[in-house]
Write a protein that holds these residues in place. Structure first.
Motif, PDB file in Angstrom:
ATOM      1  N   LEU A  15      17.821  87.011  80.547  1.00 15.32           N
ATOM      2  CA  LEU A  15      19.258  87.068  80.831  1.00 15.32           C
ATOM      3  C   LEU A  15      20.079  87.399  79.592  1.00 15.32           C
ATOM      4  O   LEU A  15      21.109  88.067  79.683  1.00 15.32           O
ATOM      5  CB  LEU A  15      19.704  85.724  81.408  1.00 15.32           C
ATOM      6  CG  LEU A  15      21.169  85.584  81.830  1.00 15.32           C
ATOM      7  CD1 LEU A  15      21.493  86.531  82.983  1.00 15.32           C
ATOM      8  CD2 LEU A  15      21.465  84.143  82.228  1.00 15.32           C
ATOM      9  N   PHE A  16      19.620  86.945  78.424  1.00 16.49           N
ATOM     10  CA  PHE A  16      20.405  87.082  77.201  1.00 16.49           C
ATOM     11  C   PHE A  16      19.736  88.012  76.189  1.00 16.49           C
ATOM     12  O   PHE A  16      18.513  88.124  76.148  1.00 16.49           O
ATOM     13  CB  PHE A  16      20.602  85.718  76.539  1.00 16.49           C
ATOM     14  CG  PHE A  16      21.412  84.745  77.357  1.00 16.49           C
ATOM     15  CD1 PHE A  16      22.789  84.854  77.442  1.00 16.49           C
ATOM     16  CD2 PHE A  16      20.783  83.717  78.043  1.00 16.49           C
ATOM     17  CE1 PHE A  16      23.533  83.958  78.192  1.00 16.49           C
ATOM     18  CE2 PHE A  16      21.510  82.807  78.793  1.00 16.49           C
ATOM     19  CZ  PHE A  16      22.893  82.933  78.872  1.00 16.49           C
ATOM     20  N   LEU A  28      25.130  88.435  77.525  1.00 14.13           N
ATOM     21  CA  LEU A  28      24.525  88.228  78.840  1.00 14.13           C
ATOM     22  C   LEU A  28      24.415  89.572  79.539  1.00 14.13           C
ATOM     23  O   LEU A  28      25.407  90.295  79.701  1.00 14.13           O
ATOM     24  CB  LEU A  28      25.369  87.258  79.670  1.00 14.13           C
ATOM     25  CG  LEU A  28      24.814  86.880  81.047  1.00 14.13           C
ATOM     26  CD1 LEU A  28      25.159  85.432  81.370  1.00 14.13           C
ATOM     27  CD2 LEU A  28      25.358  87.787  82.158  1.00 14.13           C
ATOM     28  N   THR A  30      15.622  82.895  81.586  1.00 21.58           N
ATOM     29  CA  THR A  30      16.720  82.699  80.636  1.00 21.58           C
ATOM     30  C   THR A  30      16.620  83.705  79.496  1.00 21.58           C
ATOM     31  O   THR A  30      17.627  84.296  79.084  1.00 21.58           O
ATOM     32  CB  THR A  30      16.696  81.257  80.080  1.00 21.58           C
ATOM     33  OG1 THR A  30      16.881  80.346  81.170  1.00 21.58           O
ATOM     34  CG2 THR A  30      17.803  81.052  79.061  1.00 21.58           C
ATOM     35  N   TRP A  61      27.260  94.305  79.627  1.00 23.21           N
ATOM     36  CA  TRP A  61      26.888  93.091  78.916  1.00 23.21           C
ATOM     37  C   TRP A  61      28.153  92.317  78.610  1.00 23.21           C
ATOM     38  O   TRP A  61      29.182  92.910  78.257  1.00 23.21           O
ATOM     39  CB  TRP A  61      26.147  93.407  77.616  1.00 23.21           C
ATOM     40  CG  TRP A  61      24.742  93.898  77.794  1.00 23.21           C
ATOM     41  CD1 TRP A  61      24.130  94.281  78.949  1.00 23.21           C
ATOM     42  CD2 TRP A  61      23.774  94.070  76.748  1.00 23.21           C
ATOM     43  NE1 TRP A  61      22.842  94.682  78.709  1.00 23.21           N
ATOM     44  CE2 TRP A  61      22.590  94.563  77.371  1.00 23.21           C
ATOM     45  CE3 TRP A  61      23.777  93.873  75.384  1.00 23.21           C
ATOM     46  CZ2 TRP A  61      21.434  94.844  76.642  1.00 23.21           C
ATOM     47  CZ3 TRP A  61      22.629  94.153  74.654  1.00 23.21           C
ATOM     48  CH2 TRP A  61      21.466  94.636  75.275  1.00 23.21           C
ATOM     49  N   THR A  84      24.235  91.627  82.629  1.00 21.16           N
ATOM     50  CA  THR A  84      24.638  91.377  84.017  1.00 21.16           C
ATOM     51  C   THR A  84      23.740  92.056  85.035  1.00 21.16           C
ATOM     52  O   THR A  84      23.682  91.626  86.188  1.00 21.16           O
ATOM     53  CB  THR A  84      26.078  91.851  84.265  1.00 21.16           C
ATOM     54  OG1 THR A  84      26.126  93.298  84.188  1.00 21.16           O
ATOM     55  CG2 THR A  84      27.045  91.247  83.255  1.00 21.16           C
ATOM     56  N   LEU A 101      29.999  81.866  79.354  1.00 23.26           N
ATOM     57  CA  LEU A 101      28.625  82.135  79.780  1.00 23.26           C
ATOM     58  C   LEU A 101      27.893  80.844  80.116  1.00 23.26           C
ATOM     59  O   LEU A 101      28.148  79.789  79.531  1.00 23.26           O
ATOM     60  CB  LEU A 101      27.856  82.871  78.686  1.00 23.26           C
ATOM     61  CG  LEU A 101      28.426  84.210  78.202  1.00 23.26           C
ATOM     62  CD1 LEU A 101      27.448  84.856  77.233  1.00 23.26           C
ATOM     63  CD2 LEU A 101      28.746  85.140  79.360  1.00 23.26           C
ATOM     64  N   GLU A 156      26.642  83.436  86.564  1.00 18.52           N
ATOM     65  CA  GLU A 156      26.182  83.157  85.205  1.00 18.52           C
ATOM     66  C   GLU A 156      27.237  83.418  84.136  1.00 18.52           C
ATOM     67  O   GLU A 156      27.002  83.121  82.963  1.00 18.52           O
ATOM     68  CB  GLU A 156      24.936  84.009  84.901  1.00 18.52           C
ATOM     69  CG  GLU A 156      23.716  83.652  85.712  1.00 18.52           C
ATOM     70  CD  GLU A 156      23.641  84.344  87.070  1.00 18.52           C
ATOM     71  OE1 GLU A 156      22.579  84.319  87.701  1.00 18.52           O
ATOM     72  OE2 GLU A 156      24.669  84.931  87.500  1.00 18.52           O
ATOM     73  N   ALA A 157      28.398  83.946  84.510  1.00 15.74           N
ATOM     74  CA  ALA A 157      29.357  84.351  83.465  1.00 15.74           C
ATOM     75  C   ALA A 157      30.801  84.076  83.809  1.00 15.74           C
ATOM     76  O   ALA A 157      31.685  84.712  83.237  1.00 15.74           O
ATOM     77  CB  ALA A 157      29.185  85.834  83.149  1.00 15.74           C
TER      78      ALA A 157
END
Length: 492
Positions: free
Chosen positions: A367-368, A373, A364, A347, A375, A353, A299-300
């Protein structure tokens, strides 16, 4: 919105700038591709997808071993603003059906290794062999207007703790990860690597594949990981960089060919995907190889942190500093920065991202937070700013009121001479709340001696950290990227 060079134009650039430069070697066939040939093939494949009525926003699923067509499909989908969905070839037909029903692709492409599986997936979506698509290849399709936020890839997370989620990777994310990596790792067009990790995970496509294609570098492509083949091509192709997960690096060490392989041209090896035992790092360093650790997640990035080569010895076990385009902070449960040396959740922020999860707004949102984000990884930073991964937040447990981090225990267990692999999970306990259960794999020829291990741990771990129970296993369940599936161990 950050301006980027559209992903669909990368090969065009190198076709114009260095058309005869070698871009890729297919290890299984010996075929060699220069940038002119790659770009021309991408033109034809883009035209073929257009002939199949693939349009902006459509998903194109792929079920195949590592092959050059996956790379070409990525760039072709970027040109059409479609979304490539590489699927895990090791899943069952039932599991694949679930993913196809979730992704709803307009087309499922496959190679001949999937001949037995495809008939059981036909009801999910139209399927077509890659060879048929190649036969349909027509004239180049004109480039679509590019939106940096347009998803170009959907990668399903490995699902170590639950149902896989489709992470959406935009053109912006892929481009900035490549920039982030090439700057932070000092990559150039003179660099080369072996791609052996599967393309259906972020490590295969984005640790070195897309960064080196951005830089005009050279790839050796293996359909699957094979220690002898990796060592052969390391020497034959004079490879300069190599990425693998710790279990793969261990298999290279265990190969009879390792001792005689010329590694003098390797600039560095980088380990990721799981904590790397210090003993393994030291064995590579004994061969004169710069061996460093990185950190990232689907995701990152996946290239978010790197330990500088000059710190490989002094800071063994650290993942170093955040890369060029990555911002990082370590926070407590309330999202406030923790003091130096304290453990907190990592984070991340920046242009690398992902855009969230496919058709999963709840995941979602989780996640944020405020542009960061979360982790789910627990880390600490020392006074010099180096970052150390402590454990996954969800793996931590509380025993007698004390936080216990399984990764710390596993690192100590791996120092015991008889133990080859270790994984610690929690189980409920009436007295302490939770206690640890250590699942161990012994080295060949070793005999289990619990008393000796407990004596070994007495001076190395506090009593509340020491596992309550030991289970000797023949092997530990792992995902295709080498991560231990602790959810399966908890069910035992």
């Amino acid at each position: 919105m950050l301006a980027i060079t559209p992903l669909g134009e990368w090969l065009d650039y190198w076709r114009l700038r260095a058309p005869s430069r070698e871009a890729l070697i297919e290890a299984d066939t010996g075929a060699r591709w220069n940038y002119q040939q790659l770009a021309d093939a991408c033109d034809r494949l883009t035209g073929a997808l257009r002939a199949e009525r693939v349009a902006a926003g459509d998903r194109v699923a792929l079920l195949a071993r590592n092959r050059v067509e996956t790379i070409l499909l990525l760039f072709a989908c970027a040109r059409l603003r479609a979304v490539l969905v590489p699927l895990n070839t090791r899943l069952t037909a039932a599991e694949l059906t679930g993913l196809l029903q979730d992704a709803e692709p307009c087309l499922l492409l496959h190679d001949d290794t999937q001949a037995a599986t495809i008939p059981r997936l036909q009801h999910a979506c139209p399927a077509k062999p890659l060879t048929d698509l190649q036969a349909l290849a027509g004239s180049p399709a004109p480039l679509s207007q590019t939106d940096p936020e347009q998803p170009v890839l959907m990668l399903y997370t490995s699902g170590t703790t639950g149902k896989p989620k489709g992470a959406l990777l935009s053109q912006r994310m892929v481009c900035w990860n490549a920039i982030n990596t090439s700057i932070s790792w000092d990559l150039s067009g003179a660099d080369s690597t072996i791609i052996h990790t599967p393309f259906f995970h972020t490590g295969g496509l984005h640790v070195l594949t897309t960064p080196l294609l951005l830089r005009g570098g050279r790839l050796v492509l293996l359909p699957v990981f094979d220690p002898e083949q990796v060592l052969h091509w390391l020497e034959t192709a004079r490879i300069s960089t190599l990425f693998a997960v710790p279990t793969m690096f261990q298999r290279l060490l265990d190969s009879p060919a390792f001792a005689d392989t010329d590694l003098s041209h390797l600039r560095f090896c980088i380990s990721g995907g799981a904590p790397c035992p210090v003993e393994l790092i030291e064995r590579y360093q004994a061969r004169g190889v710069v061996f460093i650790q990185g950190y990232g997640l689907t995701e990152a990035g996946p290239n978010c942190f790197t330990l500088p080569a000059h710190d490989a010895l002094a800071k063994q076990g650290s993942v170093g500093f955040a890369n060029f385009a990555t911002r990082a902070q370590v926070v407590d449960e309330a999202g406030h920065p923790v003091p130096v040396g304290s453990v907190g959740e990592l984070w991340l922020a920046g242009p690398t991202l992902c855009s969230g999860y496919w058709r999963n707004p709840s995941a979602t949102r989780q996640l944020f937070q405020d542009g960061w984000l979360k982790t789910g990884d627990l880390v600490r930073q020392d006074a010099e700013g180096y970052t150390w991964i402590v454990d996954r937040k969800k793996d931590m447990y509380i025993s007698g009121g004390e936080n216990v981090y399984p990764a710390e225990i596993e690192a100590v267990l791996l120092q015991f001479p008889a133990i080859a692999e270790a994984a610690v999970v929690a189980r409920p306990d009436a007295e302490w709340g939770e206690v640890g259960v250590a699942h161990l794999v012994l080295k060949p020829g070793q005999v289990w001696d619990e008393a000796a291990l407990r004596a070994f741990l007495q001076t190395r771990l506090a009593r509340f950290k020491q596992p309550k129970t030991y289970c000797i296993e023949t092997m530990l369940p792992r995902t295709t990227t080498g991560k231990i599936q602790k959810n399966q161990l908890k069910e035992i």
